[in-house]
Design a protein around this motif. Sequence first.
Motif, PDB file in Angstrom:
ATOM      1  N   ASN A 119      18.817  -1.390  -4.031  1.00 17.98           N
ATOM      2  CA  ASN A 119      16.966  -1.906  -2.858  1.00 17.98           C
ATOM      3  C   ASN A 119      17.212  -3.856  -3.302  1.00 17.98           C
ATOM      4  O   ASN A 119      17.181  -3.422  -2.117  1.00 17.98           O
ATOM      5  CB  ASN A 119      16.171  -0.654  -4.020  1.00 17.98           C
ATOM      6  N   ASP A 141      11.608   4.042   2.853  1.00 12.71           N
ATOM      7  CA  ASP A 141       9.900   4.168   3.450  1.00 12.71           C
ATOM      8  C   ASP A 141       9.648   4.806   2.039  1.00 12.71           C
ATOM      9  O   ASP A 141       8.045   5.644   2.003  1.00 12.71           O
ATOM     10  CB  ASP A 141       9.783   5.256   4.018  1.00 12.71           C
ATOM     11  N   ARG A 142      10.158   4.409   1.161  1.00  5.52           N
ATOM     12  CA  ARG A 142       9.114   4.453  -0.154  1.00  5.52           C
ATOM     13  C   ARG A 142       8.699   3.329  -1.338  1.00  5.52           C
ATOM     14  O   ARG A 142       9.109   2.438  -0.841  1.00  5.52           O
ATOM     15  CB  ARG A 142      10.693   5.079  -1.177  1.00  5.52           C
ATOM     16  N   ALA A 143       7.725   3.433  -2.177  1.00  6.47           N
ATOM     17  CA  ALA A 143       7.135   2.454  -2.523  1.00  6.47           C
ATOM     18  C   ALA A 143       8.165   1.807  -3.533  1.00  6.47           C
ATOM     19  O   ALA A 143       9.412   2.565  -4.131  1.00  6.47           O
ATOM     20  CB  ALA A 143       6.273   3.243  -3.377  1.00  6.47           C
ATOM     21  N   ASP A 202      10.545   5.845  -7.997  1.00  7.50           N
ATOM     22  CA  ASP A 202      11.119   6.901  -9.179  1.00  7.50           C
ATOM     23  C   ASP A 202      12.984   6.765  -8.187  1.00  7.50           C
ATOM     24  O   ASP A 202      13.293   7.830  -7.393  1.00  7.50           O
ATOM     25  CB  ASP A 202      10.455   7.990  -7.930  1.00  7.50           C
ATOM     26  N   LEU A 203      13.104   5.246  -8.574  1.00 10.46           N
ATOM     27  CA  LEU A 203      14.741   4.906  -8.097  1.00 10.46           C
ATOM     28  C   LEU A 203      15.929   5.172  -9.251  1.00 10.46           C
ATOM     29  O   LEU A 203      14.963   4.979 -10.660  1.00 10.46           O
ATOM     30  CB  LEU A 203      14.399   4.107  -7.218  1.00 10.46           C
ATOM     31  N   PHE A 223       4.871  -0.763  -0.507  1.00  8.62           N
ATOM     32  CA  PHE A 223       6.083  -0.618   0.337  1.00  8.62           C
ATOM     33  C   PHE A 223       7.327  -1.463   0.433  1.00  8.62           C
ATOM     34  O   PHE A 223       7.524  -2.658   1.394  1.00  8.62           O
ATOM     35  CB  PHE A 223       6.775   0.596   1.831  1.00  8.62           C
ATOM     36  N   ASP A 226      15.756   5.878   4.580  1.00  6.93           N
ATOM     37  CA  ASP A 226      14.590   6.974   3.902  1.00  6.93           C
ATOM     38  C   ASP A 226      14.137   5.314   2.863  1.00  6.93           C
ATOM     39  O   ASP A 226      13.165   5.908   2.553  1.00  6.93           O
ATOM     40  CB  ASP A 226      15.216   7.843   3.470  1.00  6.93           C
ATOM     41  N   PHE A 227      15.442   5.125   2.017  1.00  5.64           N
ATOM     42  CA  PHE A 227      14.540   4.156   0.981  1.00  5.64           C
ATOM     43  C   PHE A 227      13.425   3.531   1.408  1.00  5.64           C
ATOM     44  O   PHE A 227      12.709   3.062   0.402  1.00  5.64           O
ATOM     45  CB  PHE A 227      15.441   4.268  -0.152  1.00  5.64           C
ATOM     46  N   GLU A 269       8.524  -1.003 -10.799  1.00  8.56           N
ATOM     47  CA  GLU A 269       8.101  -0.056  -9.830  1.00  8.56           C
ATOM     48  C   GLU A 269       6.258  -0.949  -9.403  1.00  8.56           C
ATOM     49  O   GLU A 269       5.499  -0.782 -10.076  1.00  8.56           O
ATOM     50  CB  GLU A 269       8.451   1.106 -10.672  1.00  8.56           C
TER      51      GLU A 269
END
Length: 243
Positions: free
Chosen positions: A149, A134-136, A140-141, A96, A131-132, A91
């Motif tokens: 991912n 745009d996540r770090a 939180d996946l 991004f 939208d994934f 993580e």
Amino acid sequence: MSELVVEDLHAVVGDTPILHGVTLTVRSGEVHAVMGPNGSGKSTLSNVLMGRPGYRATSGSATLDGVDLLALPTWERARAGLFLASQYPTEVPGVFVTDVLAAAYEASGRDPSLVPARMAEEADAIGFGRDFADRALNVDLSGGEQKRNETLQLAVLEPRIAILDELDSGLDVDALRAVSRRLEAATDGPAPLGILAITHYSRLLQELHPDVVHIFAGGRILETGGPELVDRLEAEGYAAWDA
Ligand code: ADP
Ligand code: MG
């Protein structure tokens, strides 16, 4: 055509010897499965090949198209065409996926402005919400989302050789099928991907068909054969190899 050549690779984790002479060659378009019990050193093999800190080769060699991987930092191994989908993706808060992939495109002389469209295309291919993007990175996946991912990154980066460390863990049946099909497709075409798929289940291999199967235990390959080894493993367990 590319090839990953690993010869008599010995490695330690910290001071503990874990790999005791691993030899294999993965070529473009081939799918190799490495199957072995827990704690046998499968992840160590993938981490040594990718250059993860704490995992150190002590003898033997690993080359990708003649390039000495063991002499390079991780990012240069990636630039040489190696990709690792890690068993436990790291993580990275604040970083991004889009930026990581754009930087990788830049480093390999590709146009980073192509990345967002490629990501959208590949997300659709494996049923992953756009939208994934745009996540770090991996923050939180769920386990299954992290694996998709990783697959998305692989598909966008188009490495020559990919190591998949238990990519099947955490994926539900539908996601597993979508991911396997995407990977199988990558092994075809003008620049076919070579795959080293580490798994201890045959589930992944029902869609991603291995050309070569390595039975791995105690830090070494005990037997190399064809898909029939998967059936033997299912029927008899690792006990069939005295592992
Ligand atoms: P596998 O992936 O086949 O389950 P691993 O390569 O993860 O096996 O582990 C092989 C051995 O190396 C195990 O005994 C494990 O505890 C040890 N090991 C792996 N990584 C580390 C680490 N970072 N620190 C300490 N021991 C480790
Ligand atoms: Mg492992």
